[in-house]
Structures are given as C-alpha cells and as structure tokens.
Design a protein around this motif. Structure first.
Motif, PDB file in Angstrom:
ATOM      1  N   ASN A 108      25.482 -10.464  -7.666  1.00 42.90           N
ATOM      2  CA  ASN A 108      26.469 -10.653  -8.721  1.00 42.90           C
ATOM      3  C   ASN A 108      27.887 -10.653  -8.146  1.00 42.90           C
ATOM      4  OD1 ASN A 108      28.183  -8.618 -10.920  1.00 42.90           O
ATOM      5  ND2 ASN A 108      27.518 -10.635 -11.572  1.00 42.90           N
ATOM      6  N   ALA A 113      28.492 -15.095  -8.324  1.00 42.49           N
ATOM      7  CA  ALA A 113      29.206 -15.660  -9.451  1.00 42.49           C
ATOM      8  C   ALA A 113      30.344 -14.727  -9.863  1.00 42.49           C
ATOM      9  CB  ALA A 113      28.267 -15.886 -10.621  1.00 42.49           C
ATOM     10  N   TYR A 165      37.025  -9.547 -12.245  1.00 41.88           N
ATOM     11  CA  TYR A 165      36.029 -10.481 -11.743  1.00 41.88           C
ATOM     12  C   TYR A 165      35.380  -9.858 -10.506  1.00 41.88           C
ATOM     13  CZ  TYR A 165      34.081 -15.143 -11.623  1.00 41.88           C
ATOM     14  OH  TYR A 165      33.228 -16.203 -11.696  1.00 41.88           O
ATOM     15  N   SER A 214      33.830 -10.666  -7.860  1.00 40.59           N
ATOM     16  CA  SER A 214      34.059 -11.098  -6.472  1.00 40.59           C
ATOM     17  C   SER A 214      35.378 -10.561  -5.933  1.00 40.59           C
ATOM     18  CB  SER A 214      33.997 -12.621  -6.361  1.00 40.59           C
ATOM     19  OG  SER A 214      34.891 -13.206  -7.272  1.00 40.59           O
ATOM     20  N   LEU A 218      33.680 -19.978  -9.509  1.00 37.77           N
ATOM     21  CA  LEU A 218      32.939 -19.742 -10.737  1.00 37.77           C
ATOM     22  C   LEU A 218      31.438 -19.876 -10.552  1.00 37.77           C
ATOM     23  CD1 LEU A 218      32.983 -19.223 -13.787  1.00 37.77           C
ATOM     24  CD2 LEU A 218      33.410 -21.645 -14.124  1.00 37.77           C
ATOM     25  N   ILE A 219      31.006 -20.824  -9.741  1.00 35.97           N
ATOM     26  CA  ILE A 219      29.563 -21.007  -9.610  1.00 35.97           C
ATOM     27  C   ILE A 219      29.000 -20.347  -8.364  1.00 35.97           C
ATOM     28  CG2 ILE A 219      29.520 -23.115 -10.956  1.00 35.97           C
ATOM     29  CD1 ILE A 219      29.207 -24.637  -8.296  1.00 35.97           C
ATOM     30  N   GLY A 220      29.833 -19.692  -7.589  1.00 37.49           N
ATOM     31  CA  GLY A 220      29.335 -19.012  -6.396  1.00 37.49           C
ATOM     32  C   GLY A 220      28.874 -20.014  -5.345  1.00 37.49           C
ATOM     33  N   ARG A 230      25.788 -19.826  -3.830  1.00 38.90           N
ATOM     34  CA  ARG A 230      24.339 -19.989  -3.947  1.00 38.90           C
ATOM     35  C   ARG A 230      23.602 -19.902  -2.612  1.00 38.90           C
ATOM     36  NH1 ARG A 230      24.676 -25.038  -8.232  1.00 38.90           N
ATOM     37  NH2 ARG A 230      25.698 -23.851  -9.864  1.00 38.90           N
ATOM     38  N   GLU A 274      31.981 -18.983 -22.942  1.00 35.34           N
ATOM     39  CA  GLU A 274      30.603 -19.407 -22.668  1.00 35.34           C
ATOM     40  C   GLU A 274      29.890 -19.730 -23.972  1.00 35.34           C
ATOM     41  OE1 GLU A 274      28.642 -17.252 -19.512  1.00 35.34           O
ATOM     42  OE2 GLU A 274      26.729 -17.317 -20.585  1.00 35.34           O
ATOM     43  N   LEU A 287      25.791 -23.673 -14.919  1.00 36.55           N
ATOM     44  CA  LEU A 287      25.468 -22.738 -13.856  1.00 36.55           C
ATOM     45  C   LEU A 287      24.324 -23.206 -12.972  1.00 36.55           C
ATOM     46  CD1 LEU A 287      26.367 -19.956 -12.891  1.00 36.55           C
ATOM     47  CD2 LEU A 287      24.552 -18.985 -14.263  1.00 36.55           C
ATOM     48  N   SER A 288      23.292 -23.755 -13.554  1.00 36.44           N
ATOM     49  CA  SER A 288      22.101 -24.012 -12.751  1.00 36.44           C
ATOM     50  C   SER A 288      21.927 -25.450 -12.334  1.00 36.44           C
ATOM     51  CB  SER A 288      20.863 -23.558 -13.526  1.00 36.44           C
ATOM     52  OG  SER A 288      20.812 -24.241 -14.752  1.00 36.44           O
TER      53      SER A 288
END
Lengths: 420, 526
Positions: B153, B157, B168, B170, B215-217, B219, B441, B478-479
C-alpha cells in the motif's frame, strides 16, 4: 437483467438471497484473503494474526481457503483433471477443517467455503482418489470401529472399570454418556471420561454407557470424505440408543458432539445432543452441582473448533454462535480459578491441529499447529490450558512434551471434579 | 493463453529456482498455479492466464537471485503481497513467475520514540497497527482492508482511508530497500546515507523514492521493494481495539472522550464538499469522508439480503445519508481539545447549513461500521452484493476538480448500467492532508461475468481516458490502464516512463505490460 423500481439488480438471484450452490461460492471468491487472517478488528498481536494453520504452514495459496476455492473451480469446470496435479490431494487434505476460513468468509462474503472443501473431499473418495495415508486409518476404523490407530475394539469400555455405571446394552436410561474413540482408547485420557461420570453421578443424573459396544460416531471419517462410514455408524448408534430408551446423548468429545448434533439428524436421529460442558453448566445453574473446594490456578481456555464456530447452522447475517459461553461460565464459577484469555478465541480460535484427518496423515503439520496454540497460551502466563475435546488434549500434551514446556493440559471436567 | 508448461526452458528455469530456494519454496504444480490467477476485479478472460512458477523468497538475497535468473533466462515475473489486486500482476506471458512474499513477513522494528516502523512485504496493516497501538502509535489503513500488505500500500498506490491526517501513504515512506529489476540493490530515502538510519526520509538529496510514487503505483515494474521504513502517527486510543459481539454481528466503539463521530447531510454534493473544505481549514478531526450512500450497506449489512433490502427496496441509505459528511474527531491531546474541536465543528455545520443525521440512523451505522476507517475489517464486503465491483474512475486533485470528475464520470456509468448495477451516482470524496487535496472515486457493484468485464475493459476504459483528456482531470482505472494507453492524454508522460523502464529493466522482465506495455510502444514506434 432484473429491474426493480428503475434500479438494475443482479440477474442471478443467488446474489440477492444466498443459498447453497457450490460453483457460485467458488466462482465468487474475491481473493480478499480474509480467510487467511483473523478478522482485522480482532488482530491483537502480529505474531498471532493468522486464522488458517494450513496457510501459515504450507505458505502457497493453494493451501488456503482461497486457493482451495480456485482449485475447486478448476475441477468443477473441467479445467483441471485429477491426474494433472501431483499436489491435488495434499491441497484438499492438508486442512484441519477447523472452519476458521469459513467463519471469516461468512462475515465478509456471506459464503460457506468449508462446505466446498467437505464436498470436494467426498467427491475425491467417491472417484477413487484416496489419500494413501488415510487408507490404513479407514481400514482400521472398519475393522475396529474406532479412529485411534492400533487400538482394538476389545479395549473399548475399559476406561469405566470400577465406576459402576449402568450398562445400556443390558438396561435402559434416558441419558447415554458417549465417551468417544479418543477418551475410550487413549489410556492417558481415561481420567477425563471417569471425571465426567463422577460429576454426573454427583449431580444425581440417571444415565448409562454403551461400554465395549460403543462405536465411533463416524464424523472424522466423514471429514476425510468417507460418507459411507458416517451413515454406517449413524445407523448403528441410532439403533443402539433407541433400543436403550435413550432420549439425550451427552458426550465429552467435541467431534462426536458435532457429528451427533449436526450430521445425524439428516440420517434420522431425533435425540437431544449435549456436550458435557453444556450439561454441567446447566447442572450448576440449576443448583444440582455445588463447588466445595477452591482450585487456585490460572488457566486459559481453548475453544475446540467443533464446539465453537462449527457448532453452528449457517443463517446469513446471524452470529456464528457456538458453545463459547458455557465453558467460560463453568471456569469462572469455580472458586480460585482465574481465566486469562488468549488473543484468538471463540469464532477466531486457532485450531489444535488434530482435525480433518491431519493428525494421522500429516503429523508434522499437526504438531506445528498444536505448538502454535501452546505458544499463544504461554503468552497469557496461565498455568494450564483448559479445553473440552480429547483430540485437542492429546495434541497439546504431545506438543508440550515434545517441546519440554511446563504448561498443564486439563479437560474442563477435570477442573470441575477438583472443585467438587 | 496457453502456457508452455513442461518444455525444456520451463524445466531449466524450475531447476534454477530450486537451486536458489530449495524445493519447498518453488512450485510449478498446475493446481498450485490455479490459485494465482484471479480476484474480484480480474476480467474473466484474464483468468486463463496462469503463472508457470510460484516462488517464496525468504530474504532480500533470495529476491536478488530470482531477479538475476529472470534476466539470465528472460522470464517475466511479478510480485504479490496479499494478492488482493492480483489483476495487475497475474500472468500474461509464458514462463511467468509469481514471487509470493509470505516468508518476508517481519516487523523488523517499531521505533516508538522516532515514530516509524521497518516492515517487510507480507506484514498486513492490521498486524502493524496492532503492534503500533501498543506504543501509542498508528498507521494509516486503506479501504482495501487491513488484511492487505502495508508495504504494498505504501509503495504501490498510497491511498488510505485515514489520509485526512496520515496523508498519502507513499509520502510516509522514509527509507527503502529496493531490488532493481536487474537484481542490484538500491537503498534510498534516509538509507542513502548508510549511517543515517530510517527515521528521516530525505537523505542528502536526489532521492529515488519519487520513481515509486504516483496514483497508480509502479506495480512492481520498477523492481521489488523488500523493506521500508514507514512513518507512524500518534494514536490517542486504547492499546487494543475494543470490539464486542460475535461475527458477523460485530461492534467497535472507541472511548467517547477521545473519539466522536459526526455525520451530517447537505442538499447537494457541492455543499457537502464546501463543508469539507471549511473543516479542513480549521484543521480539526482525525478521519473525514464523504461516502456515497452505496458504501453504507456495503460496509454495514451482515448479509447480501440485508444489503439489497436496505439499498434498493427500502432505499434507507439514499434517504438518510445522501450528501453526507462523516468526521471523527480525535482528542489527540486531551478532552479539552475534543471540546474545542466539537465547538468548531458545530459552528461550521451551522454556518454551512448541515443537518445531523437522525439518531436512529447514527446508532444503526456508527458502532457497526464507522470504525472500519480506523482498522478496516469489512472493506471486502464490496464484492459481496454481486461477486465483483469496479473502481470505475478515480482521480486525486483539488476539491473543485473532484466535483468536476464526478459530474463528468456519472454519464459514463449511466451509459454502462446495465450491465453495471444500481449505484446511484457514487461519489466518494476522501480528503488528504486536511483537505488540501482529495481522492474522488466512483465504485460500482457488478456481477462477475464476461458481459460486465468486456464493458469495463472495452468501454469504460476508453471513455474514462477520453473524458480525462477532454477535462484535463487525470483519472485512472486502477487495474486496466497502462501508461502507454493513458499517457498520450497527459503530456505524453508514457514516454518518460518508458525511458525509465528501459533503463531500470533492460530485458523487460519486471511485470511487463501492466504498468507500461513496452512491446506495444515499440510496435507503435516502428
């Protein structure tokens, strides 16, 4: 697509009102992983945060409820054949059937995954996919009518020697005390069955036992996938109890209690079923049992799975109730006893490791699971771990001896007997 | 996609992985592979993609070795924490190896004095928070549920339901141990200076942690983070979260002298957002949200039946918590602070025209669901009403732009409902850093089937990207939205990301395609 008042609702009615459908359960597993952990609200310690012994020991997700749902889906849909996977039987049998995952999934997803695991095991046996380690256990059961390997049926009933209990193969009584395989044949635990009988006598209860003619309940075999063994022993027991005029079955075995209460009714049983703790709690509250001695001891209580969260007929939205309170009420009522709770209790209890056939098939996993519970019990600082199931007691005694720990293991009836 | 199970290359990779980890921590069993291929948001057609290997490293050195093998034999890999968002790491290419982090599960240290924790990837939020609370400290919790990986986490993201105070996530990463896609180790944040320890995030400068943000990291496409130091915040509550009841009938009520929930409604979403702005300016409260009414039964209902009854038949939540601001005041220092914050809040509610929800509604919801935002335990009930849900659109921006994002996003939802299910124009506003900015969201229930999955990937993705480009609101799915798809709408950010990816991962083995599809970009250039 279903429309109601201009609103778009799921076309599958299963989403609007849950009913049992195995494929829908496995398909709708969302991989949230809640099945692997104690409910997040209840995590009190990083060390003791898991609920699934199998997931903690075997690590790969296949050995968790989520993974078993995925493999079940592949089997149901024909994407995976038995012969495709050397690990397939282990995936379904390296599970204590403790129901921790099931309680969590009911809370969050409204589903019964343990029922899936049970049905797949039954299907595996039906299809001749037998776990080699289970074969001698079932052969022994068929020959000796018990689930304690190496013990002959001739030894059953010896535990009651000298107690002068009514023999229900010859006489009649409203209440039968069913000792169960483990208490009958594990000599170190005979004292528990004897304590139960002493307590019932002290309360003036008219009861009897089946003695050497008592047989297994069939519940553990059923959990290993052998439905035929369940029906066979259910018919035997129902017939024997009926002939003896029995109305109420009392047992000190949690597995037997679950089997008689939840599995036998579908096979024609109409007996009232009580676990000994439930019966003793009732006797105390009715004033028929009075404590005269102080037992100066700090204890922690282990909820046996079949007495706790598995003693529950699922109704969506209703609390996953088991016999959580009666044993605690008994312990608290004994003068001098201090109850100190572990982190994981009631519907979140960690399993002792013995269930689901693991005790015989995977002794390393069995010992690991028991040792985890002992570690948790030690953190409370209590002198003894008290429980209400002989399978748990056997496992805890072995784990403690193996590790050289000092903690005592007691059945709740032993505590009660000490206070009488 | 059929994987070439069992060919010579597969056998070679398997043997090499066993050489590194031992046979107990490597699997290529087909049944085991079935268990790493789907989750609630995985489009049904992706379920056909199974990995060929799953491995369990027990140390940073193990991770290095696996990544070096991946470069040597050119096999793709991805990493899972709790596996909740498997859709963005599941296999889409041959020889795919999933790195499961279950053996990397230590809370290495909680420094109560300097307020940080050092954790490995498989530590959950619930575990970390349970230990932190014993020291009077608190870590933020995401809406995904406290059973999810805290490290993931923080570096993946970063959204948290507690972000109003904890920010936030991060930005709460102080130090990082990072195995680059090549297998080299990069220590950054405060660890840039080896003797500095973890307590301060910045180091001497030119910090690489920024590469992990967004925002979307990333991955896992920029490598694998094996340790972080995460900032902790003060916790004024009890050492153990107080609960009552037996599941699913659970309550969690915090001591009233330190925690007080207020829920109040407005005639419009705009006015609710304006109230959030005013409360943020006053710097009061510990948690604040505007939840759409559909969230309430998601979190609260003890069964599917109860959900559908209260949501669609009775419309209980739409009637009672539409345009509702929810705030929990935290008396960090004293009851006097609580009294002060309560006075300020009541004044703001009065001035903005807010109306407290009826006590019956408050009592029905708050004890059973509100403190999910302190330690989320029911977040995953989102998948329950219909088997799945979509995060159809999300953006982080100013409060004004959040509102704009909803207005432009709802017509897209309307267009695809059905097959998407009744959601009543959801608008979740999660303010961060005293409402300096907010997450907007839109989550929608859906049935898990091909029909709604094809809509999501084929329709909503396209429409959201188009809408975002037109409105200049950087919304992301997101995905399903790799940078090469969404980047052209946002200053060609994908070109910069592609350069970074090429530099860090020359053989494109670290979770290829999901974060940025280098092959598709290469074809486009050609």
């Amino acid at each position: 697509m279903v429309m109601e008042g201009g609103k778009v609702l799921p076309k599958d009615p299963w989403h609007r009102k849950y009913y049992w459908d195995m494929r829908k359960v496995v398909w709708n597993c969302s991989r949230c992983s809640v099945c692997k952990w104690v409910d997040s609200w209840e995590v009190k310690s990083a060390r003791f945060a898991k609920i699934c012994p199998s997931s903690l020991y075997y690590l790969f997700d296949a050995y968790s409820c989520q993974g078993r749902m995925d493999v079940s889906l592949a089997l149901i849909d024909g994407k995976l054949k038995y012969e495709d996977s050397p690990a397939l039987l282990d995936i379904f049998y390296k599970c204590n059937m403790c129901g921790g995952c099931d309680a969590m999934c009911k809370r969050v997803q409204d589903m019964e995954p343990l029922r899936v695991i049970q049905e797949i095991r039954t299907r595996l046996v039906g299809d001749g996919q037998l776990l080699p380690a289970n074969v001698p256990v079932i052969d022994h059961l068929r020959q000796e009518d018990n689930m304690v390997m190496t013990k002959p049926k001739a030894e059953r009933g010896k535990w009651a020697k000298g107690l002068r209990v009514k023999d229900l193969t010859q006489r009649k009584a409203d209440i039968v005390f069913h000792a169960g395989c483990r208490l009958s044949l594990d000599e170190e635990l005979w004292k528990v069955a004897r304590a139960a009988v002493t307590i019932l006598k002290a309360a003036g209860v008219d009861f009897g036992i089946m003695g050497k003619d008592e047989t297994c309940c069939g519940g553990r075999a059923y959990e290993m996938g052998y439905y035929g063994e369940l029906t066979k022993y259910a018919q035997n027991n129902i017939e024997a109890w009926t002939n003896a005029g029995v109305k109420t079955v009392v047992t000190a075995c949690s597995d037997g209690y679950y089997t008689f209460k939840h599995l036998y009714p579908e096979l024609g049983s109409k007996f009232e079923v009580l676990h000994i703790v439930e019966f003793i709690d009732r006797l105390i509250k009715e004033g028929k049992l009075k404590f005269t001695k102080t037992v100066p001891m700090s204890v922690t209580y282990h909820d046996p799975c079949h007495l706790g969260r598995r003693d529950h007929v699922y109704v969506p939205g209703e609390a996953i109730m088991g016999l959580y309170d009666p044993p605690r009420d008994i312990i608290k009522s004994i003068p001098g006893v201090e109850l100190i709770e572990m982190y994981r209790i009631k519907e979140y209890a960690w399993c002792c490791g013995a269930g689901g056939g693991v005790i015989d098939a995977y002794p390393d996993f069995n010992r690991f699971t028991a040792a985890e519970r002992i570690e948790e019990a030690k953190e409370t600082g209590a002198e003894a771990i008290v429980t209400a199931c002989p399978w748990c007691e056997r496992n805890f005694i072995d784990a403690i001896n193996e590790r050289g720990d000092k903690m005592k293991v007691l059945d709740i009836v032993e505590l009660v007997q000490q206070a009488l | 996609m059929e994987m070439p199970f069992g060919d010579e290359k597969h056998k070679l990779i398997y043997n090499e992985l066993v050489n590194v980890l031992g046979p107990n921590y490597v699997s290529d069993d087909p049944a085991v592979m079935e268990t790493y291929n789907r989750e609630s948001q995985t489009p049904t057609f992706l379920i056909r993609g199974k990995p060929e290997f799953v491995v369990m490293p027990g140390s940073t050195e193990d991770v290095q070795q696996i990544l070096r093998l991946a470069n040597r034999y050119r096999f793709p890999y991805s990493i899972v924490g709790s596996g909740l968002l498997l859709a963005v790491v599941s296999a889409v290419k041959p020889y795919w190896c999933i790195i499961d982090t279950k053996r990397l599960d230590r809370i290495i240290k909680i420094d109560g004095k300097n307020m940080y924790a050092i954790i490995e990837p498989h530590v959950t939020h619930a575990q970390l928070q349970a230990e932190a609370m014993k020291k009077g400290l608190f870590n933020g919790i995401p809406e995904a549920g406290a059973q999810s990986s805290s490290l993931a986490n923080h570096i993946f993201a970063g959204m948290q339901g507690t972000g109003y105070r904890t920010g936030y996530a991060s930005r709460n990463v102080l130090g990082v141990e990072w195995v680059l896609p090549t297998g080299d180790i990069l220590r950054t944040g405060s660890l840039t200076n080896p003797s500095a320890g973890y307590f301060w995030g910045e180091g001497p400068g030119s910090d690489a942690r920024g590469l992990l943000r967004g925002l979307i990291g990333h991955r896992g496409a920029f490598g694998i983070i094996t340790k972080i130091a995460a900032k902790l915040y003060p916790w004024p509550g009890p050492a153990v979260l107080p609960t009552e009841g037996v599941a699913p009938d659970k309550k969690c009520e915090l001591p009233r002298e330190k925690f007080r929930w207020y829920l109040f409604t407005y005639p419009t979403l705009h006015r609710a957002i304006e109230a959030i702005r005013e409360i943020g300016k006053a710097e009061i409260g510990g948690i604040m949200h505007h939840w759409p009414p559909v969230y309430y039964p998601w979190w609260w209902a003890k069964s599917k039946e109860e959900y559908w009854r209260t949501w669609t038949t009775e419309e209980y939540w739409q009637r009672n918590v539409k345009n509702c601001v929810a705030i929990c005041l935290w008396g960090y220092t004293s009851e006097k602070q609580m009294e002060y914050e309560e006075k300020v809040l009541k004044q703001i509610i009065k001035e903005t025209g807010g109306k407290l929800i009826p006590d019956e509604v408050y009592q029905r919801w708050v004890p059973y669901a509100a403190n999910n935002w302190v330690r989320d335990t029911n977040g995953n009930r989102m998948a329950r009403p219909a088997g799945g849900y979509y995060i159809s659109d999300m953006a982080i921006d100013s409060l004004d732009d959040c509102e704009r994002n909803f207005e432009s996003g709802w017509p897209i939802l309307d267009k695809y409902t059905p097959p998407l299910l009744h959601s009543d124009h959801p608008a979740w506003v999660a303010p961060y850093d005293f409402a300096h900015y907010a997450l907007a969201e839109m989550d929608v229930p859906r049935e898990k089937d091909d029909e709604s999955d094809l809509i999501a990937v084929g329709g909503i993705l396209h429409d959201v990207i188009t809408k975002s480009a037109e409105s200049q609101l950087p919304a992301f799915l997101l995905s399903t939205s790799p940078y090469d798809r969404s980047g052209p709408a946002f200053a060609n950010i994908h070109l910069l990301v592609a350069k970074l990816k090429k530099a860090l991962d020359p053989y494109n083995v670290a979770n290829p395609t999901r974060f940025i599809n280098m092959e598709r970009m290469g074809k486009a250039e050609a």
